[in-house]
Design an enzyme around this catalytic site. Structure first.
Site, PDB file in Angstrom:
ATOM      1  N   GLU A  45       0.862  -1.184   0.000  1.00  0.00           N
ATOM      2  CA  GLU A  45       0.000   0.000   0.000  1.00  0.00           C
ATOM      3  C   GLU A  45       0.901   1.239   0.000  1.00  0.00           C
ATOM      4  OE1 GLU A  45      -2.084   0.104   3.741  1.00  0.00           O
ATOM      5  OE2 GLU A  45      -3.486   1.669   3.099  1.00  0.00           O
ATOM      6  N   LYS A 117      -9.292   2.136  -2.134  1.00  0.00           N
ATOM      7  CA  LYS A 117      -9.543   1.470  -0.838  1.00  0.00           C
ATOM      8  C   LYS A 117     -10.903   1.846  -0.262  1.00  0.00           C
ATOM      9  CE  LYS A 117      -7.160   0.680   3.600  1.00  0.00           C
ATOM     10  NZ  LYS A 117      -5.948   1.057   4.372  1.00  0.00           N
ATOM     11  N   CYS A 150      -5.009  -3.431   2.389  1.00  0.00           N
ATOM     12  CA  CYS A 150      -4.765  -3.509   3.836  1.00  0.00           C
ATOM     13  C   CYS A 150      -6.024  -3.739   4.660  1.00  0.00           C
ATOM     14  CB  CYS A 150      -3.992  -2.278   4.314  1.00  0.00           C
ATOM     15  SG  CYS A 150      -3.061  -2.635   5.826  1.00  0.00           S
ATOM     16  N   VAL A 177      -0.156  -2.468  10.646  1.00  0.00           N
ATOM     17  CA  VAL A 177       0.350  -1.972  11.926  1.00  0.00           C
ATOM     18  C   VAL A 177      -0.151  -2.824  13.091  1.00  0.00           C
ATOM     19  CG1 VAL A 177       0.706   0.393  11.138  1.00  0.00           C
ATOM     20  CG2 VAL A 177      -1.520  -0.249  12.049  1.00  0.00           C
ATOM     21  N   MET A 178      -1.238  -3.559  12.862  1.00  0.00           N
ATOM     22  CA  MET A 178      -1.750  -4.481  13.898  1.00  0.00           C
ATOM     23  C   MET A 178      -1.214  -5.888  13.599  1.00  0.00           C
ATOM     24  SD  MET A 178      -5.727  -3.243  14.262  1.00  0.00           S
ATOM     25  CE  MET A 178      -6.171  -3.622  12.582  1.00  0.00           C
TER      26      MET A 178
HETATM   27  C1  ACM Z   1      -4.022  -0.125   7.136  1.00  0.00           C
HETATM   28  O1  ACM Z   1      -5.122  -0.277   6.591  1.00  0.00           O
HETATM   29  N1  ACM Z   1      -3.016   0.459   6.515  1.00  0.00           N
HETATM   30  C2  ACM Z   1      -3.788  -0.625   8.496  1.00  0.00           C
END
Ligand code: ACM
Length: 266
Positions: A45, A117, A150, A177-178
């Site tokens: 991304e 997105k 993501c 990030v998670m």
């Molecule tokens: C994300 O959607 N970049 C965590």
């Protein structure tokens, strides 16, 4: 369409707000994937701009038209040179100045399409409009490839919609990030009987750490290859598209034909 193909992820460490520098890193990974025989490489991304923006103005300065902008031009040129399809996340600016967290699809013959997105994560909502193009599947000739970005993974409807529209592979540019996606994505692949390619990034931006661990997962929930937590690297796997086209689990169960949508409505 014959069944066996090699596909790849390119795990990167983009530098925030430095697209030209990021094109150089991406080019290296694309060249390596092509040399190793991959027909398709997925990049993270926002591979071109980095992720952790402070203000909208920063995004405006690096976002480009898709197609027509610098990132699409770089990708088209590189796909042609290396004879490979690429799905890559990018910051998109449309003709009205609206910004989208998008993914571009290109191939050896040029621009194929884009996805915006749909499920924006956290502060992305301060910078980007939510995607308005729906979930799309692109017929690349050797495979039908659906795209999500993501945090879309958190909504099982994303992968389900792509699979029901005929995706055999789900290309999943990410900036995770998670810690959950590497455990969840094999299940997204299993429950839809598709291959998934999550291309994540590594490194840290303004205190925000990304987890790496890019993956290629099979329709039987196997992780065929996984990236490290810190390196820029290419992962390549052989995938059998015949497996992704066959939704039968046994003589009695076809996971798509067995769906009971009338019991799923609220
Ligand atoms: C994300 O959607 N970049 C965590």
């Amino acid at each position: 369409m014959n069944g066996m193909v090699k596909v790849a992820f390119g795990q990167m460490k983009p530098v925030l707000l430095k697209p030209e520098r990021n094109y150089k890193s991406a080019e290296k990974l694309i060249r390596e994937a092509s040399k190793r025989g991959a027909r398709l490489i997925v990049l993270p991304e926002l591979f071109d701009t980095g992720y952790n923006f402070d203000e909208r103005k920063e995004v405006e300065e690096v976002a480009g038209l898709v197609p027509g902008g610098a990132t699409t031009s770089f990708l088209v040129r590189t796909a042609r040179e290396h004879g490979i399809f690429i799905v890559a996340g990018t910051a998109e600016r449309d003709g009205f100045g609206r910004l989208y967290n998008s993914a571009v699809v290109v191939g050896p013959h040029g621009y194929v399409g884009k996805y915006r997105k749909i499920h924006l994560f956290a502060r992305e909502k301060e910078f980007f409009e939510p995607g308005n193009l729906g979930f799309q599947v692109f017929n690349l000739g050797f495979a039908r490839v659906g795209v999500m970005i993501c945090f879309d993974w958190f909504f099982p409807e994303s992968a389900r919609t792509l699979a029901m529209k005929g995706a055999e592979i789900i290309a999943h540019p990410a900036n995770l990030v998670m810690p959950y996606a590497p455990r969840a994505m094999p299940i997204r692949a299993l429950e839809n009987r598709v291959y998934t390619i999550t291309a994540d990034r590594v490194g840290e931006e303004r205190g925000l750490r990304f987890i790496g661990r890019s993956q290629i997962n099979s329709p039987s929930a196997e992780t065929l290859v996984e990236g490290s937590e810190s390196g820029e690297e290419v992962g390549v796997a052989d995938v059998d598209l015949a497996l992704a086209r066959d939704k039968r689990l046994n003589d009695y169960n076809d996971i798509f034909k067995d769906r009971r949508p009338r019991y799923y409505a609220r």
